[in-house]
Scaffold this motif. Structure first.
Motif, PDB file in Angstrom:
ATOM      1  N   SER A 224       0.830  -1.205   0.000  1.00 58.77           N
ATOM      2  CA  SER A 224       0.000   0.000   0.000  1.00 58.77           C
ATOM      3  C   SER A 224       0.866   1.257   0.000  1.00 58.77           C
ATOM      4  CB  SER A 224      -0.922  -0.018   1.219  1.00 58.77           C
ATOM      5  OG  SER A 224      -1.637   1.186   1.323  1.00 58.77           O
ATOM      6  N   ILE A 225       1.905   1.259   0.839  1.00 57.52           N
ATOM      7  CA  ILE A 225       2.800   2.421   0.913  1.00 57.52           C
ATOM      8  C   ILE A 225       3.542   2.612  -0.405  1.00 57.52           C
ATOM      9  CG2 ILE A 225       4.861   3.329   2.057  1.00 57.52           C
ATOM     10  CD1 ILE A 225       3.860   1.969   4.629  1.00 57.52           C
ATOM     11  N   ILE A 226       3.952   1.509  -1.039  1.00 61.32           N
ATOM     12  CA  ILE A 226       4.621   1.606  -2.344  1.00 61.32           C
ATOM     13  C   ILE A 226       3.688   2.226  -3.376  1.00 61.32           C
ATOM     14  CG2 ILE A 226       5.558   0.251  -4.267  1.00 61.32           C
ATOM     15  CD1 ILE A 226       6.592  -1.747  -2.157  1.00 61.32           C
ATOM     16  N   ALA A 227       2.408   1.781  -3.376  1.00 60.20           N
ATOM     17  CA  ALA A 227       1.428   2.326  -4.322  1.00 60.20           C
ATOM     18  C   ALA A 227       1.225   3.813  -4.093  1.00 60.20           C
ATOM     19  CB  ALA A 227       0.098   1.584  -4.180  1.00 60.20           C
ATOM     20  N   GLU A 240      -0.479   2.692 -16.141  1.00 58.03           N
ATOM     21  CA  GLU A 240       0.829   2.846 -15.517  1.00 58.03           C
ATOM     22  C   GLU A 240       0.797   2.594 -14.012  1.00 58.03           C
ATOM     23  OE1 GLU A 240       2.034   6.759 -16.510  1.00 58.03           O
ATOM     24  OE2 GLU A 240       2.369   6.327 -18.645  1.00 58.03           O
ATOM     25  N   ALA A 241      -0.407   2.392 -13.472  1.00 55.99           N
ATOM     26  CA  ALA A 241      -0.552   2.129 -12.039  1.00 55.99           C
ATOM     27  C   ALA A 241      -0.256   0.657 -11.767  1.00 55.99           C
ATOM     28  CB  ALA A 241      -1.961   2.492 -11.584  1.00 55.99           C
ATOM     29  N   LYS A 247      -1.528  -6.532  -9.604  1.00 58.97           N
ATOM     30  CA  LYS A 247      -2.039  -7.245  -8.416  1.00 58.97           C
ATOM     31  C   LYS A 247      -1.054  -7.284  -7.241  1.00 58.97           C
ATOM     32  CE  LYS A 247      -5.510  -8.246 -11.092  1.00 58.97           C
ATOM     33  NZ  LYS A 247      -6.757  -7.449 -11.046  1.00 58.97           N
ATOM     34  N   PHE A 248      -0.096  -6.354  -7.209  1.00 65.76           N
ATOM     35  CA  PHE A 248       0.782  -6.284  -6.044  1.00 65.76           C
ATOM     36  C   PHE A 248       0.023  -5.722  -4.833  1.00 65.76           C
ATOM     37  CE2 PHE A 248       4.106  -5.969  -9.436  1.00 65.76           C
ATOM     38  CZ  PHE A 248       4.727  -7.171  -9.151  1.00 65.76           C
ATOM     39  N   THR A 253      -9.789  -2.893  -4.395  1.00 71.21           N
ATOM     40  CA  THR A 253     -11.103  -2.277  -4.593  1.00 71.21           C
ATOM     41  C   THR A 253     -11.888  -2.098  -3.297  1.00 71.21           C
ATOM     42  OG1 THR A 253     -12.066  -4.454  -5.044  1.00 71.21           O
ATOM     43  CG2 THR A 253     -11.321  -3.157  -6.937  1.00 71.21           C
ATOM     44  N   SER A 254     -11.389  -2.638  -2.199  1.00 77.51           N
ATOM     45  CA  SER A 254     -12.159  -2.517  -0.954  1.00 77.51           C
ATOM     46  C   SER A 254     -11.321  -1.872   0.146  1.00 77.51           C
ATOM     47  CB  SER A 254     -12.707  -3.876  -0.520  1.00 77.51           C
ATOM     48  OG  SER A 254     -11.663  -4.834  -0.411  1.00 77.51           O
TER      49      SER A 254
END
Length: 368
Positions: A224-227, A240-241, A247-248, A253-254
């Motif tokens: 999550s922090i990387i995203a 590009e996301a 799927k990393f 979606t929730s």
């Protein structure tokens, strides 16, 4: 006819709808980029919530407030029934099977609007004195706050239980409790914290706290922090996301949809989204100043505002590693039907109390 009274149109709170619609649109947009099947299901939930809003909005809620204690105790019975007949999923027993429909319901979600209405009913019948509620009054209200907290925490669903606990006592704080009581509670919590952690918290909940305070966050939070970091200032295009598309990022979606949103729209987008939430919450809390003598509206608006605030805050802090992972969705934003429809029901009840207040108040006071 009740629905076509001009007072309904003039007293309907359009700002609430104005603040909610961007959240719904952005949510659907993100989900559709990730999974079209889930997006189509979410459209079904949107449609169901629309009709649910209309049905709840036209109910004579204020005239039937005497039914609220019955509904509250029915909700308590359903929560208690989870212990004996509940369905276990992912290690938690939170659902009850619905006979003949081959599906389940979650009593902890169903009780939220009744819980807030019950506090409104009780406070309306027992308004605060000038110096705030006394210790006896505080114990009286605490009984109705702590009972669902204990039953939900036992499922276990500590996240939802704590949110309801904070909402209940937050309402009392806003309505008015003597300051000496709050001081005593803070001291008591500080003294009792080691005992609560040692004996009342389950092992998996302790692990979440340990993961939170450890130097290295859990895998979910790491991704999550990387995203979030990869989103930069203004975000990336959908293709590009990579954290989400490859799927990393788990549960994109929730529970961790905020991380995906920041990956797409960056730091500025995150600030904008939180700003929308804060406008909505601030608007709900300011209703306390417009309806000082209507404790039903004050309690329900405050309760809804606090419910949004705590759910939003915990979810955002969770995905950036500042709070333990507890599985609370981002309100009106995360994929799912039960939480979304439940919030729509809450908004419908508040709109009902606001729009029909002059029409229903006389009849309610006469029949109380």
């Amino acid at each position: 006819m009740r629905l076509f009274d001009k007072r309904i149109i003039s007293h309907f709170d359009y700002l609430l709808i104005l603040f909610v619609l961007p959240l719904i649109y952005l949510s659907y947009h993100l989900i559709s980029e990730t999974n079209e099947i889930l997006a189509n299901k979410q459209l079904i939930y949107f449609t169901l919530s629309f009709f649910t809003f209309i049905v709840v909005f036209i109910l004579p809620i204020r005239k039937k407030l005497r039914w609220i204690p019955f509904l509250y105790w029915l909700g308590i019975l359903l929560l208690a029934a989870v212990e004996f007949w509940g369905v276990t999923k992912l290690g938690a027993r939170r659902w009850l099977p619905i006979p003949f429909l081959n599906t389940t319901m979650q009593p902890s979600e169903l009780i939220k609007p009744i819980y807030i209405l019950m506090l409104g009913y009780l406070i309306h019948n027992r308004p605060p004195p000038e110096k705030g509620y006394s210790f006896i009054d505080f114990l009286y209200f605490s009984f109705y706050i702590l009972l669902p907290f204990v039953l939900i925490a036992k499922e276990p669903d500590l996240g939802t239980a704590l949110v309801l606990l904070l909402v209940g006592y937050g309402i009392l704080f806003i309505i008015g409790v003597n300051w000496k009581i709050w001081t005593s509670i803070i001291l008591l919590i500080g003294i009792a914290s080691p005992f609560i952690y040692t004996y009342l918290i389950k092992d998996y909940q302790k692990k979440r706290i340990t993961d939170f305070i450890s130097e290295k966050p859990s895998y979910h939070v790491q991704q999550s922090i990387i995203a979030i970091g990869s989103g930069g200032l203004v975000g990336k295009l959908s293709e590009e996301a990579t954290q989400t598309q490859l799927k990393f990022l788990p549960i994109a979606t929730s529970d961790f949809i905020f991380a995906y949103f920041v990956e797409r729209y960056g730091f500025l987008g995150a600030i904008g989204l939180i700003f929308i939430y804060m406008l909505l919450i601030a608007h709900l809390l300011t209703l306390n100043y417009y309806f000082k003598d209507d404790y039903v509206i004050r309690v329900f608006a405050s309760g809804l505002g606090l419910l949004l605030f705590f759910n939003m805050s915990v979810n955002v802090l969770m995905v950036i590693g500042f709070a333990p992972v507890v599985g609370l969705p981002l309100p009106l934003f995360s994929y799912g039907g039960s939480s979304f429809i439940n919030f729509i029901v809450l908004f419908a009840i508040l709109e009902n109390l606001l729009a029909f207040r002059y029409m229903d108040l006389y009849n309610y006071e006469r029949n109380l």
